[in-house]
Design a protein around this motif. Structure first.
Motif, PDB file in Angstrom:
ATOM      1  N   LEU A   1       0.802  -1.224   0.000  1.00 44.24           N
ATOM      2  CA  LEU A   1       0.000   0.000   0.000  1.00 44.24           C
ATOM      3  C   LEU A   1       0.839   1.280   0.000  1.00 44.24           C
ATOM      4  O   LEU A   1       0.289   2.375  -0.114  1.00 44.24           O
ATOM      5  N   LYS A   2       2.138   1.160   0.129  1.00 38.75           N
ATOM      6  CA  LYS A   2       2.994   2.335   0.243  1.00 38.75           C
ATOM      7  C   LYS A   2       2.775   3.353  -0.882  1.00 38.75           C
ATOM      8  O   LYS A   2       2.642   4.561  -0.614  1.00 38.75           O
ATOM      9  N   PRO A   3       2.720   2.946  -2.153  1.00 42.83           N
ATOM     10  CA  PRO A   3       2.497   3.942  -3.214  1.00 42.83           C
ATOM     11  C   PRO A   3       1.152   4.653  -3.106  1.00 42.83           C
ATOM     12  O   PRO A   3       1.012   5.820  -3.486  1.00 42.83           O
ATOM     13  N   VAL A   4       0.150   3.958  -2.572  1.00 47.20           N
ATOM     14  CA  VAL A   4      -1.196   4.528  -2.462  1.00 47.20           C
ATOM     15  C   VAL A   4      -1.272   5.543  -1.328  1.00 47.20           C
ATOM     16  O   VAL A   4      -1.971   6.557  -1.425  1.00 47.20           O
ATOM     17  N   LEU A   5      -0.549   5.298  -0.260  1.00 42.97           N
ATOM     18  CA  LEU A   5      -0.640   6.149   0.928  1.00 42.97           C
ATOM     19  C   LEU A   5       0.002   7.519   0.726  1.00 42.97           C
ATOM     20  O   LEU A   5      -0.403   8.497   1.349  1.00 42.97           O
ATOM     21  N   LYS A   6       1.015   7.593  -0.140  1.00 45.82           N
ATOM     22  CA  LYS A   6       1.641   8.869  -0.513  1.00 45.82           C
ATOM     23  C   LYS A   6       2.057   9.698   0.714  1.00 45.82           C
ATOM     24  O   LYS A   6       1.622  10.842   0.894  1.00 45.82           O
ATOM     25  N   VAL A   7       2.867   9.085   1.552  1.00 44.15           N
ATOM     26  CA  VAL A   7       3.373   9.781   2.739  1.00 44.15           C
ATOM     27  C   VAL A   7       4.892   9.827   2.673  1.00 44.15           C
ATOM     28  O   VAL A   7       5.518   9.145   1.861  1.00 44.15           O
ATOM     29  N   SER A   8       5.479  10.632   3.541  1.00 42.07           N
ATOM     30  CA  SER A   8       6.935  10.732   3.602  1.00 42.07           C
ATOM     31  C   SER A   8       7.517   9.410   4.108  1.00 42.07           C
ATOM     32  O   SER A   8       6.816   8.620   4.761  1.00 42.07           O
ATOM     33  N   PRO A   9       8.795   9.156   3.849  1.00 40.65           N
ATOM     34  CA  PRO A   9       9.414   7.938   4.377  1.00 40.65           C
ATOM     35  C   PRO A   9       9.302   7.821   5.896  1.00 40.65           C
ATOM     36  O   PRO A   9       9.028   6.737   6.417  1.00 40.65           O
ATOM     37  N   ALA A  10       9.486   8.934   6.604  1.00 41.42           N
ATOM     38  CA  ALA A  10       9.386   8.894   8.063  1.00 41.42           C
ATOM     39  C   ALA A  10       7.973   8.507   8.508  1.00 41.42           C
ATOM     40  O   ALA A  10       7.786   7.708   9.441  1.00 41.42           O
TER      41      ALA A  10
ATOM     42  N   ASN B   1       9.311  -6.089  17.075  1.00 44.30           N
ATOM     43  CA  ASN B   1      10.381  -5.167  17.438  1.00 44.30           C
ATOM     44  C   ASN B   1      11.446  -5.119  16.351  1.00 44.30           C
ATOM     45  O   ASN B   1      11.926  -4.044  15.981  1.00 44.30           O
ATOM     46  N   VAL B   2      11.828  -6.285  15.840  1.00 45.90           N
ATOM     47  CA  VAL B   2      12.831  -6.332  14.775  1.00 45.90           C
ATOM     48  C   VAL B   2      12.317  -5.625  13.526  1.00 45.90           C
ATOM     49  O   VAL B   2      13.013  -4.787  12.929  1.00 45.90           O
ATOM     50  N   ILE B   3      11.085  -5.922  13.127  1.00 45.91           N
ATOM     51  CA  ILE B   3      10.515  -5.300  11.924  1.00 45.91           C
ATOM     52  C   ILE B   3      10.412  -3.785  12.103  1.00 45.91           C
ATOM     53  O   ILE B   3      10.746  -3.010  11.197  1.00 45.91           O
ATOM     54  N   SER B   4       9.947  -3.346  13.274  1.00 49.15           N
ATOM     55  CA  SER B   4       9.762  -1.914  13.525  1.00 49.15           C
ATOM     56  C   SER B   4      11.086  -1.157  13.506  1.00 49.15           C
ATOM     57  O   SER B   4      11.194  -0.073  12.926  1.00 49.15           O
ATOM     58  N   VAL B   5      12.105  -1.738  14.148  1.00 52.64           N
ATOM     59  CA  VAL B   5      13.416  -1.080  14.169  1.00 52.64           C
ATOM     60  C   VAL B   5      14.007  -1.019  12.766  1.00 52.64           C
ATOM     61  O   VAL B   5      14.575   0.005  12.354  1.00 52.64           O
ATOM     62  N   LEU B   6      13.861  -2.088  12.004  1.00 50.01           N
ATOM     63  CA  LEU B   6      14.370  -2.097  10.628  1.00 50.01           C
ATOM     64  C   LEU B   6      13.640  -1.052   9.774  1.00 50.01           C
ATOM     65  O   LEU B   6      14.263  -0.364   8.950  1.00 50.01           O
ATOM     66  N   ALA B   7      12.329  -0.923   9.976  1.00 53.10           N
ATOM     67  CA  ALA B   7      11.563   0.068   9.221  1.00 53.10           C
ATOM     68  C   ALA B   7      12.010   1.481   9.569  1.00 53.10           C
ATOM     69  O   ALA B   7      12.196   2.327   8.676  1.00 53.10           O
ATOM     70  N   CYS B   8      12.198   1.745  10.864  1.00 58.08           N
ATOM     71  CA  CYS B   8      12.647   3.075  11.276  1.00 58.08           C
ATOM     72  C   CYS B   8      14.077   3.342  10.807  1.00 58.08           C
ATOM     73  O   CYS B   8      14.421   4.472  10.434  1.00 58.08           O
ATOM     74  N   ALA B   9      14.916   2.310  10.837  1.00 59.79           N
ATOM     75  CA  ALA B   9      16.296   2.484  10.390  1.00 59.79           C
ATOM     76  C   ALA B   9      16.349   2.780   8.890  1.00 59.79           C
ATOM     77  O   ALA B   9      17.190   3.561   8.428  1.00 59.79           O
ATOM     78  N   HIS B  10      15.429   2.175   8.142  1.00 64.60           N
ATOM     79  CA  HIS B  10      15.440   2.347   6.677  1.00 64.60           C
ATOM     80  C   HIS B  10      14.756   3.643   6.247  1.00 64.60           C
ATOM     81  O   HIS B  10      15.268   4.374   5.386  1.00 64.60           O
ATOM     82  N   TRP B  11      13.590   3.932   6.834  1.00 63.14           N
ATOM     83  CA  TRP B  11      12.807   5.085   6.373  1.00 63.14           C
ATOM     84  C   TRP B  11      12.866   6.281   7.322  1.00 63.14           C
ATOM     85  O   TRP B  11      12.452   7.383   6.945  1.00 63.14           O
ATOM     86  N   GLY B  12      13.326   6.085   8.537  1.00 61.95           N
ATOM     87  CA  GLY B  12      13.374   7.188   9.487  1.00 61.95           C
ATOM     88  C   GLY B  12      14.403   8.238   9.094  1.00 61.95           C
ATOM     89  O   GLY B  12      15.299   7.990   8.277  1.00 61.95           O
TER      90      GLY B  12
END
Length: 307
Positions: free
Chosen positions: A83-92, A137-148
């Motif tokens: 859904l990422k392309p549909v949501l059209k939000v910033s990486p953070a 926790n692993v998924i969330s940290v990886l997401a924040c590390a990549h897009w934060g």
């Protein structure tokens, strides 16, 4: 329906009370961080350890529970990515949406399980905690590390070390080891932990309410709405489908579905703030999820035929 509401209303009434106490400043603001710390590091681990140590784990379909729970997390993670392309939000902001899709509020989960499913449901929920806490926790940290937007990226070893030290996970693992070893709850220490664990749910739920941010909720837009539908409707629907496909018994299925239907955890806000996620959106997600769950969870209980 009346029986379900009677069981669930005290849980959500404690959340509302916590919000009211914080707004009225009945207790100093400095009280709430201490209450959260006490719950996270002391009372909830005591509850989880005592419950898993004395539970009849041998009678549970452990593989089925794990498959349904982790399968739900995996599917929800994939869906939010799609859904990422549909949501059209910033990486953070997207990193916060990833957290909103998969992180459950364990405090509410254990309270709901205890109210509706009794000891058996509480045991299954404790197993869900042991499975889901490290995974999300692993998924969330990886997401924040990549897009934060924070330049400080944690290393893999640091990430795994932090997950391994999670007090809820440690309590579940230790309780399971005591159970498998045939020790159960030790004399004196066991009753002490049981009494201590009884304070976990009321303090934890009051802290959940105190952390709600209605101002942030007013700014919720389309992405937060999608997040709410995804976490509170799609996630339990996916879990129910997996439980049905795996042939899980009624109590186990209900516990897994309820855990999948939980609103986002307040700990997601801390991670978003520390790792460059969209903290404002995270606050909106947590608050809207929690308020909406007051409506969705009784409906799910009816659909699951929980009486």
């Amino acid at each position: 329906m009346i029986a379900i509401l009677s069981a669930l209303l005290p849980t959500f009434a404690l959340i509302v009370l916590g919000y009211g106490l914080r707004q009225r400043q009945f207790l100093p603001d400095a009280f709430w961080p201490g209450a959260e710390k006490l719950t996270y590091f002391v009372t909830f681990p005591a509850l989880l350890f005592s419950n898993t140590a004395k539970a009849d784990l041998g009678s549970l379909p452990l593989l089925g529970i794990a498959s349904a729970m982790l399968g739900t997390v995996a599917i929800c993670t994939i869906l939010i990515m799609v859904l990422k392309p549909v949501l059209k939000v910033s990486p953070a902001a997207f990193s916060s949406l990833v957290q909103g899709a998969i992180r459950p509020n364990t405090y509410i989960g254990l309270a709901v399980a205890a109210a509706l499913l009794g000891t058996a449901g509480l045991t299954v929920t404790a197993l869900c905690v042991a499975l889901v806490v490290p995974t999300v926790n692993v998924i969330s940290v990886l997401a924040c590390a990549h897009w934060g937007e924070n330049d400080r990226k944690p290393g893999l070893l640091s990430l795994l070390r932090d997950v391994a030290k999670n007090p809820l996970l440690v309590a579940c693992v230790l309780g399971s080891l005591f159970n498998v070893a045939g020790i159960g709850l030790p004399p004196v220490i066991g009753p002490f932990l049981e009494v201590l664990g009884r304070s976990a749910l009321p303090i934890g739920l009051l802290a959940v309410g105190a952390g709600l941010d209605l101002k942030a909720a007013r700014n919720a837009g389309f992405p937060v709405g999608i997040s709410t539908i995804g976490k509170l409707v799609a996630s339990p629907a996916i879990a129910a489908g997996l439980c049905l496909a795996l042939g899980l018994p009624a109590i186990e299925s209900a516990a897994v579905v309820f855990y999948a239907a939980l609103p986002c955890s307040a700990s997601a806000y801390v991670l978003a703030r520390l790792m460059g996620g969209d903290a404002q959106m995270m606050a909106s997600i947590i608050t809207v999820h929690t308020l909406a769950a007051i409506i969705t969870m009784p409906i799910i209980a009816v659909l699951m035929h929980v009486v």
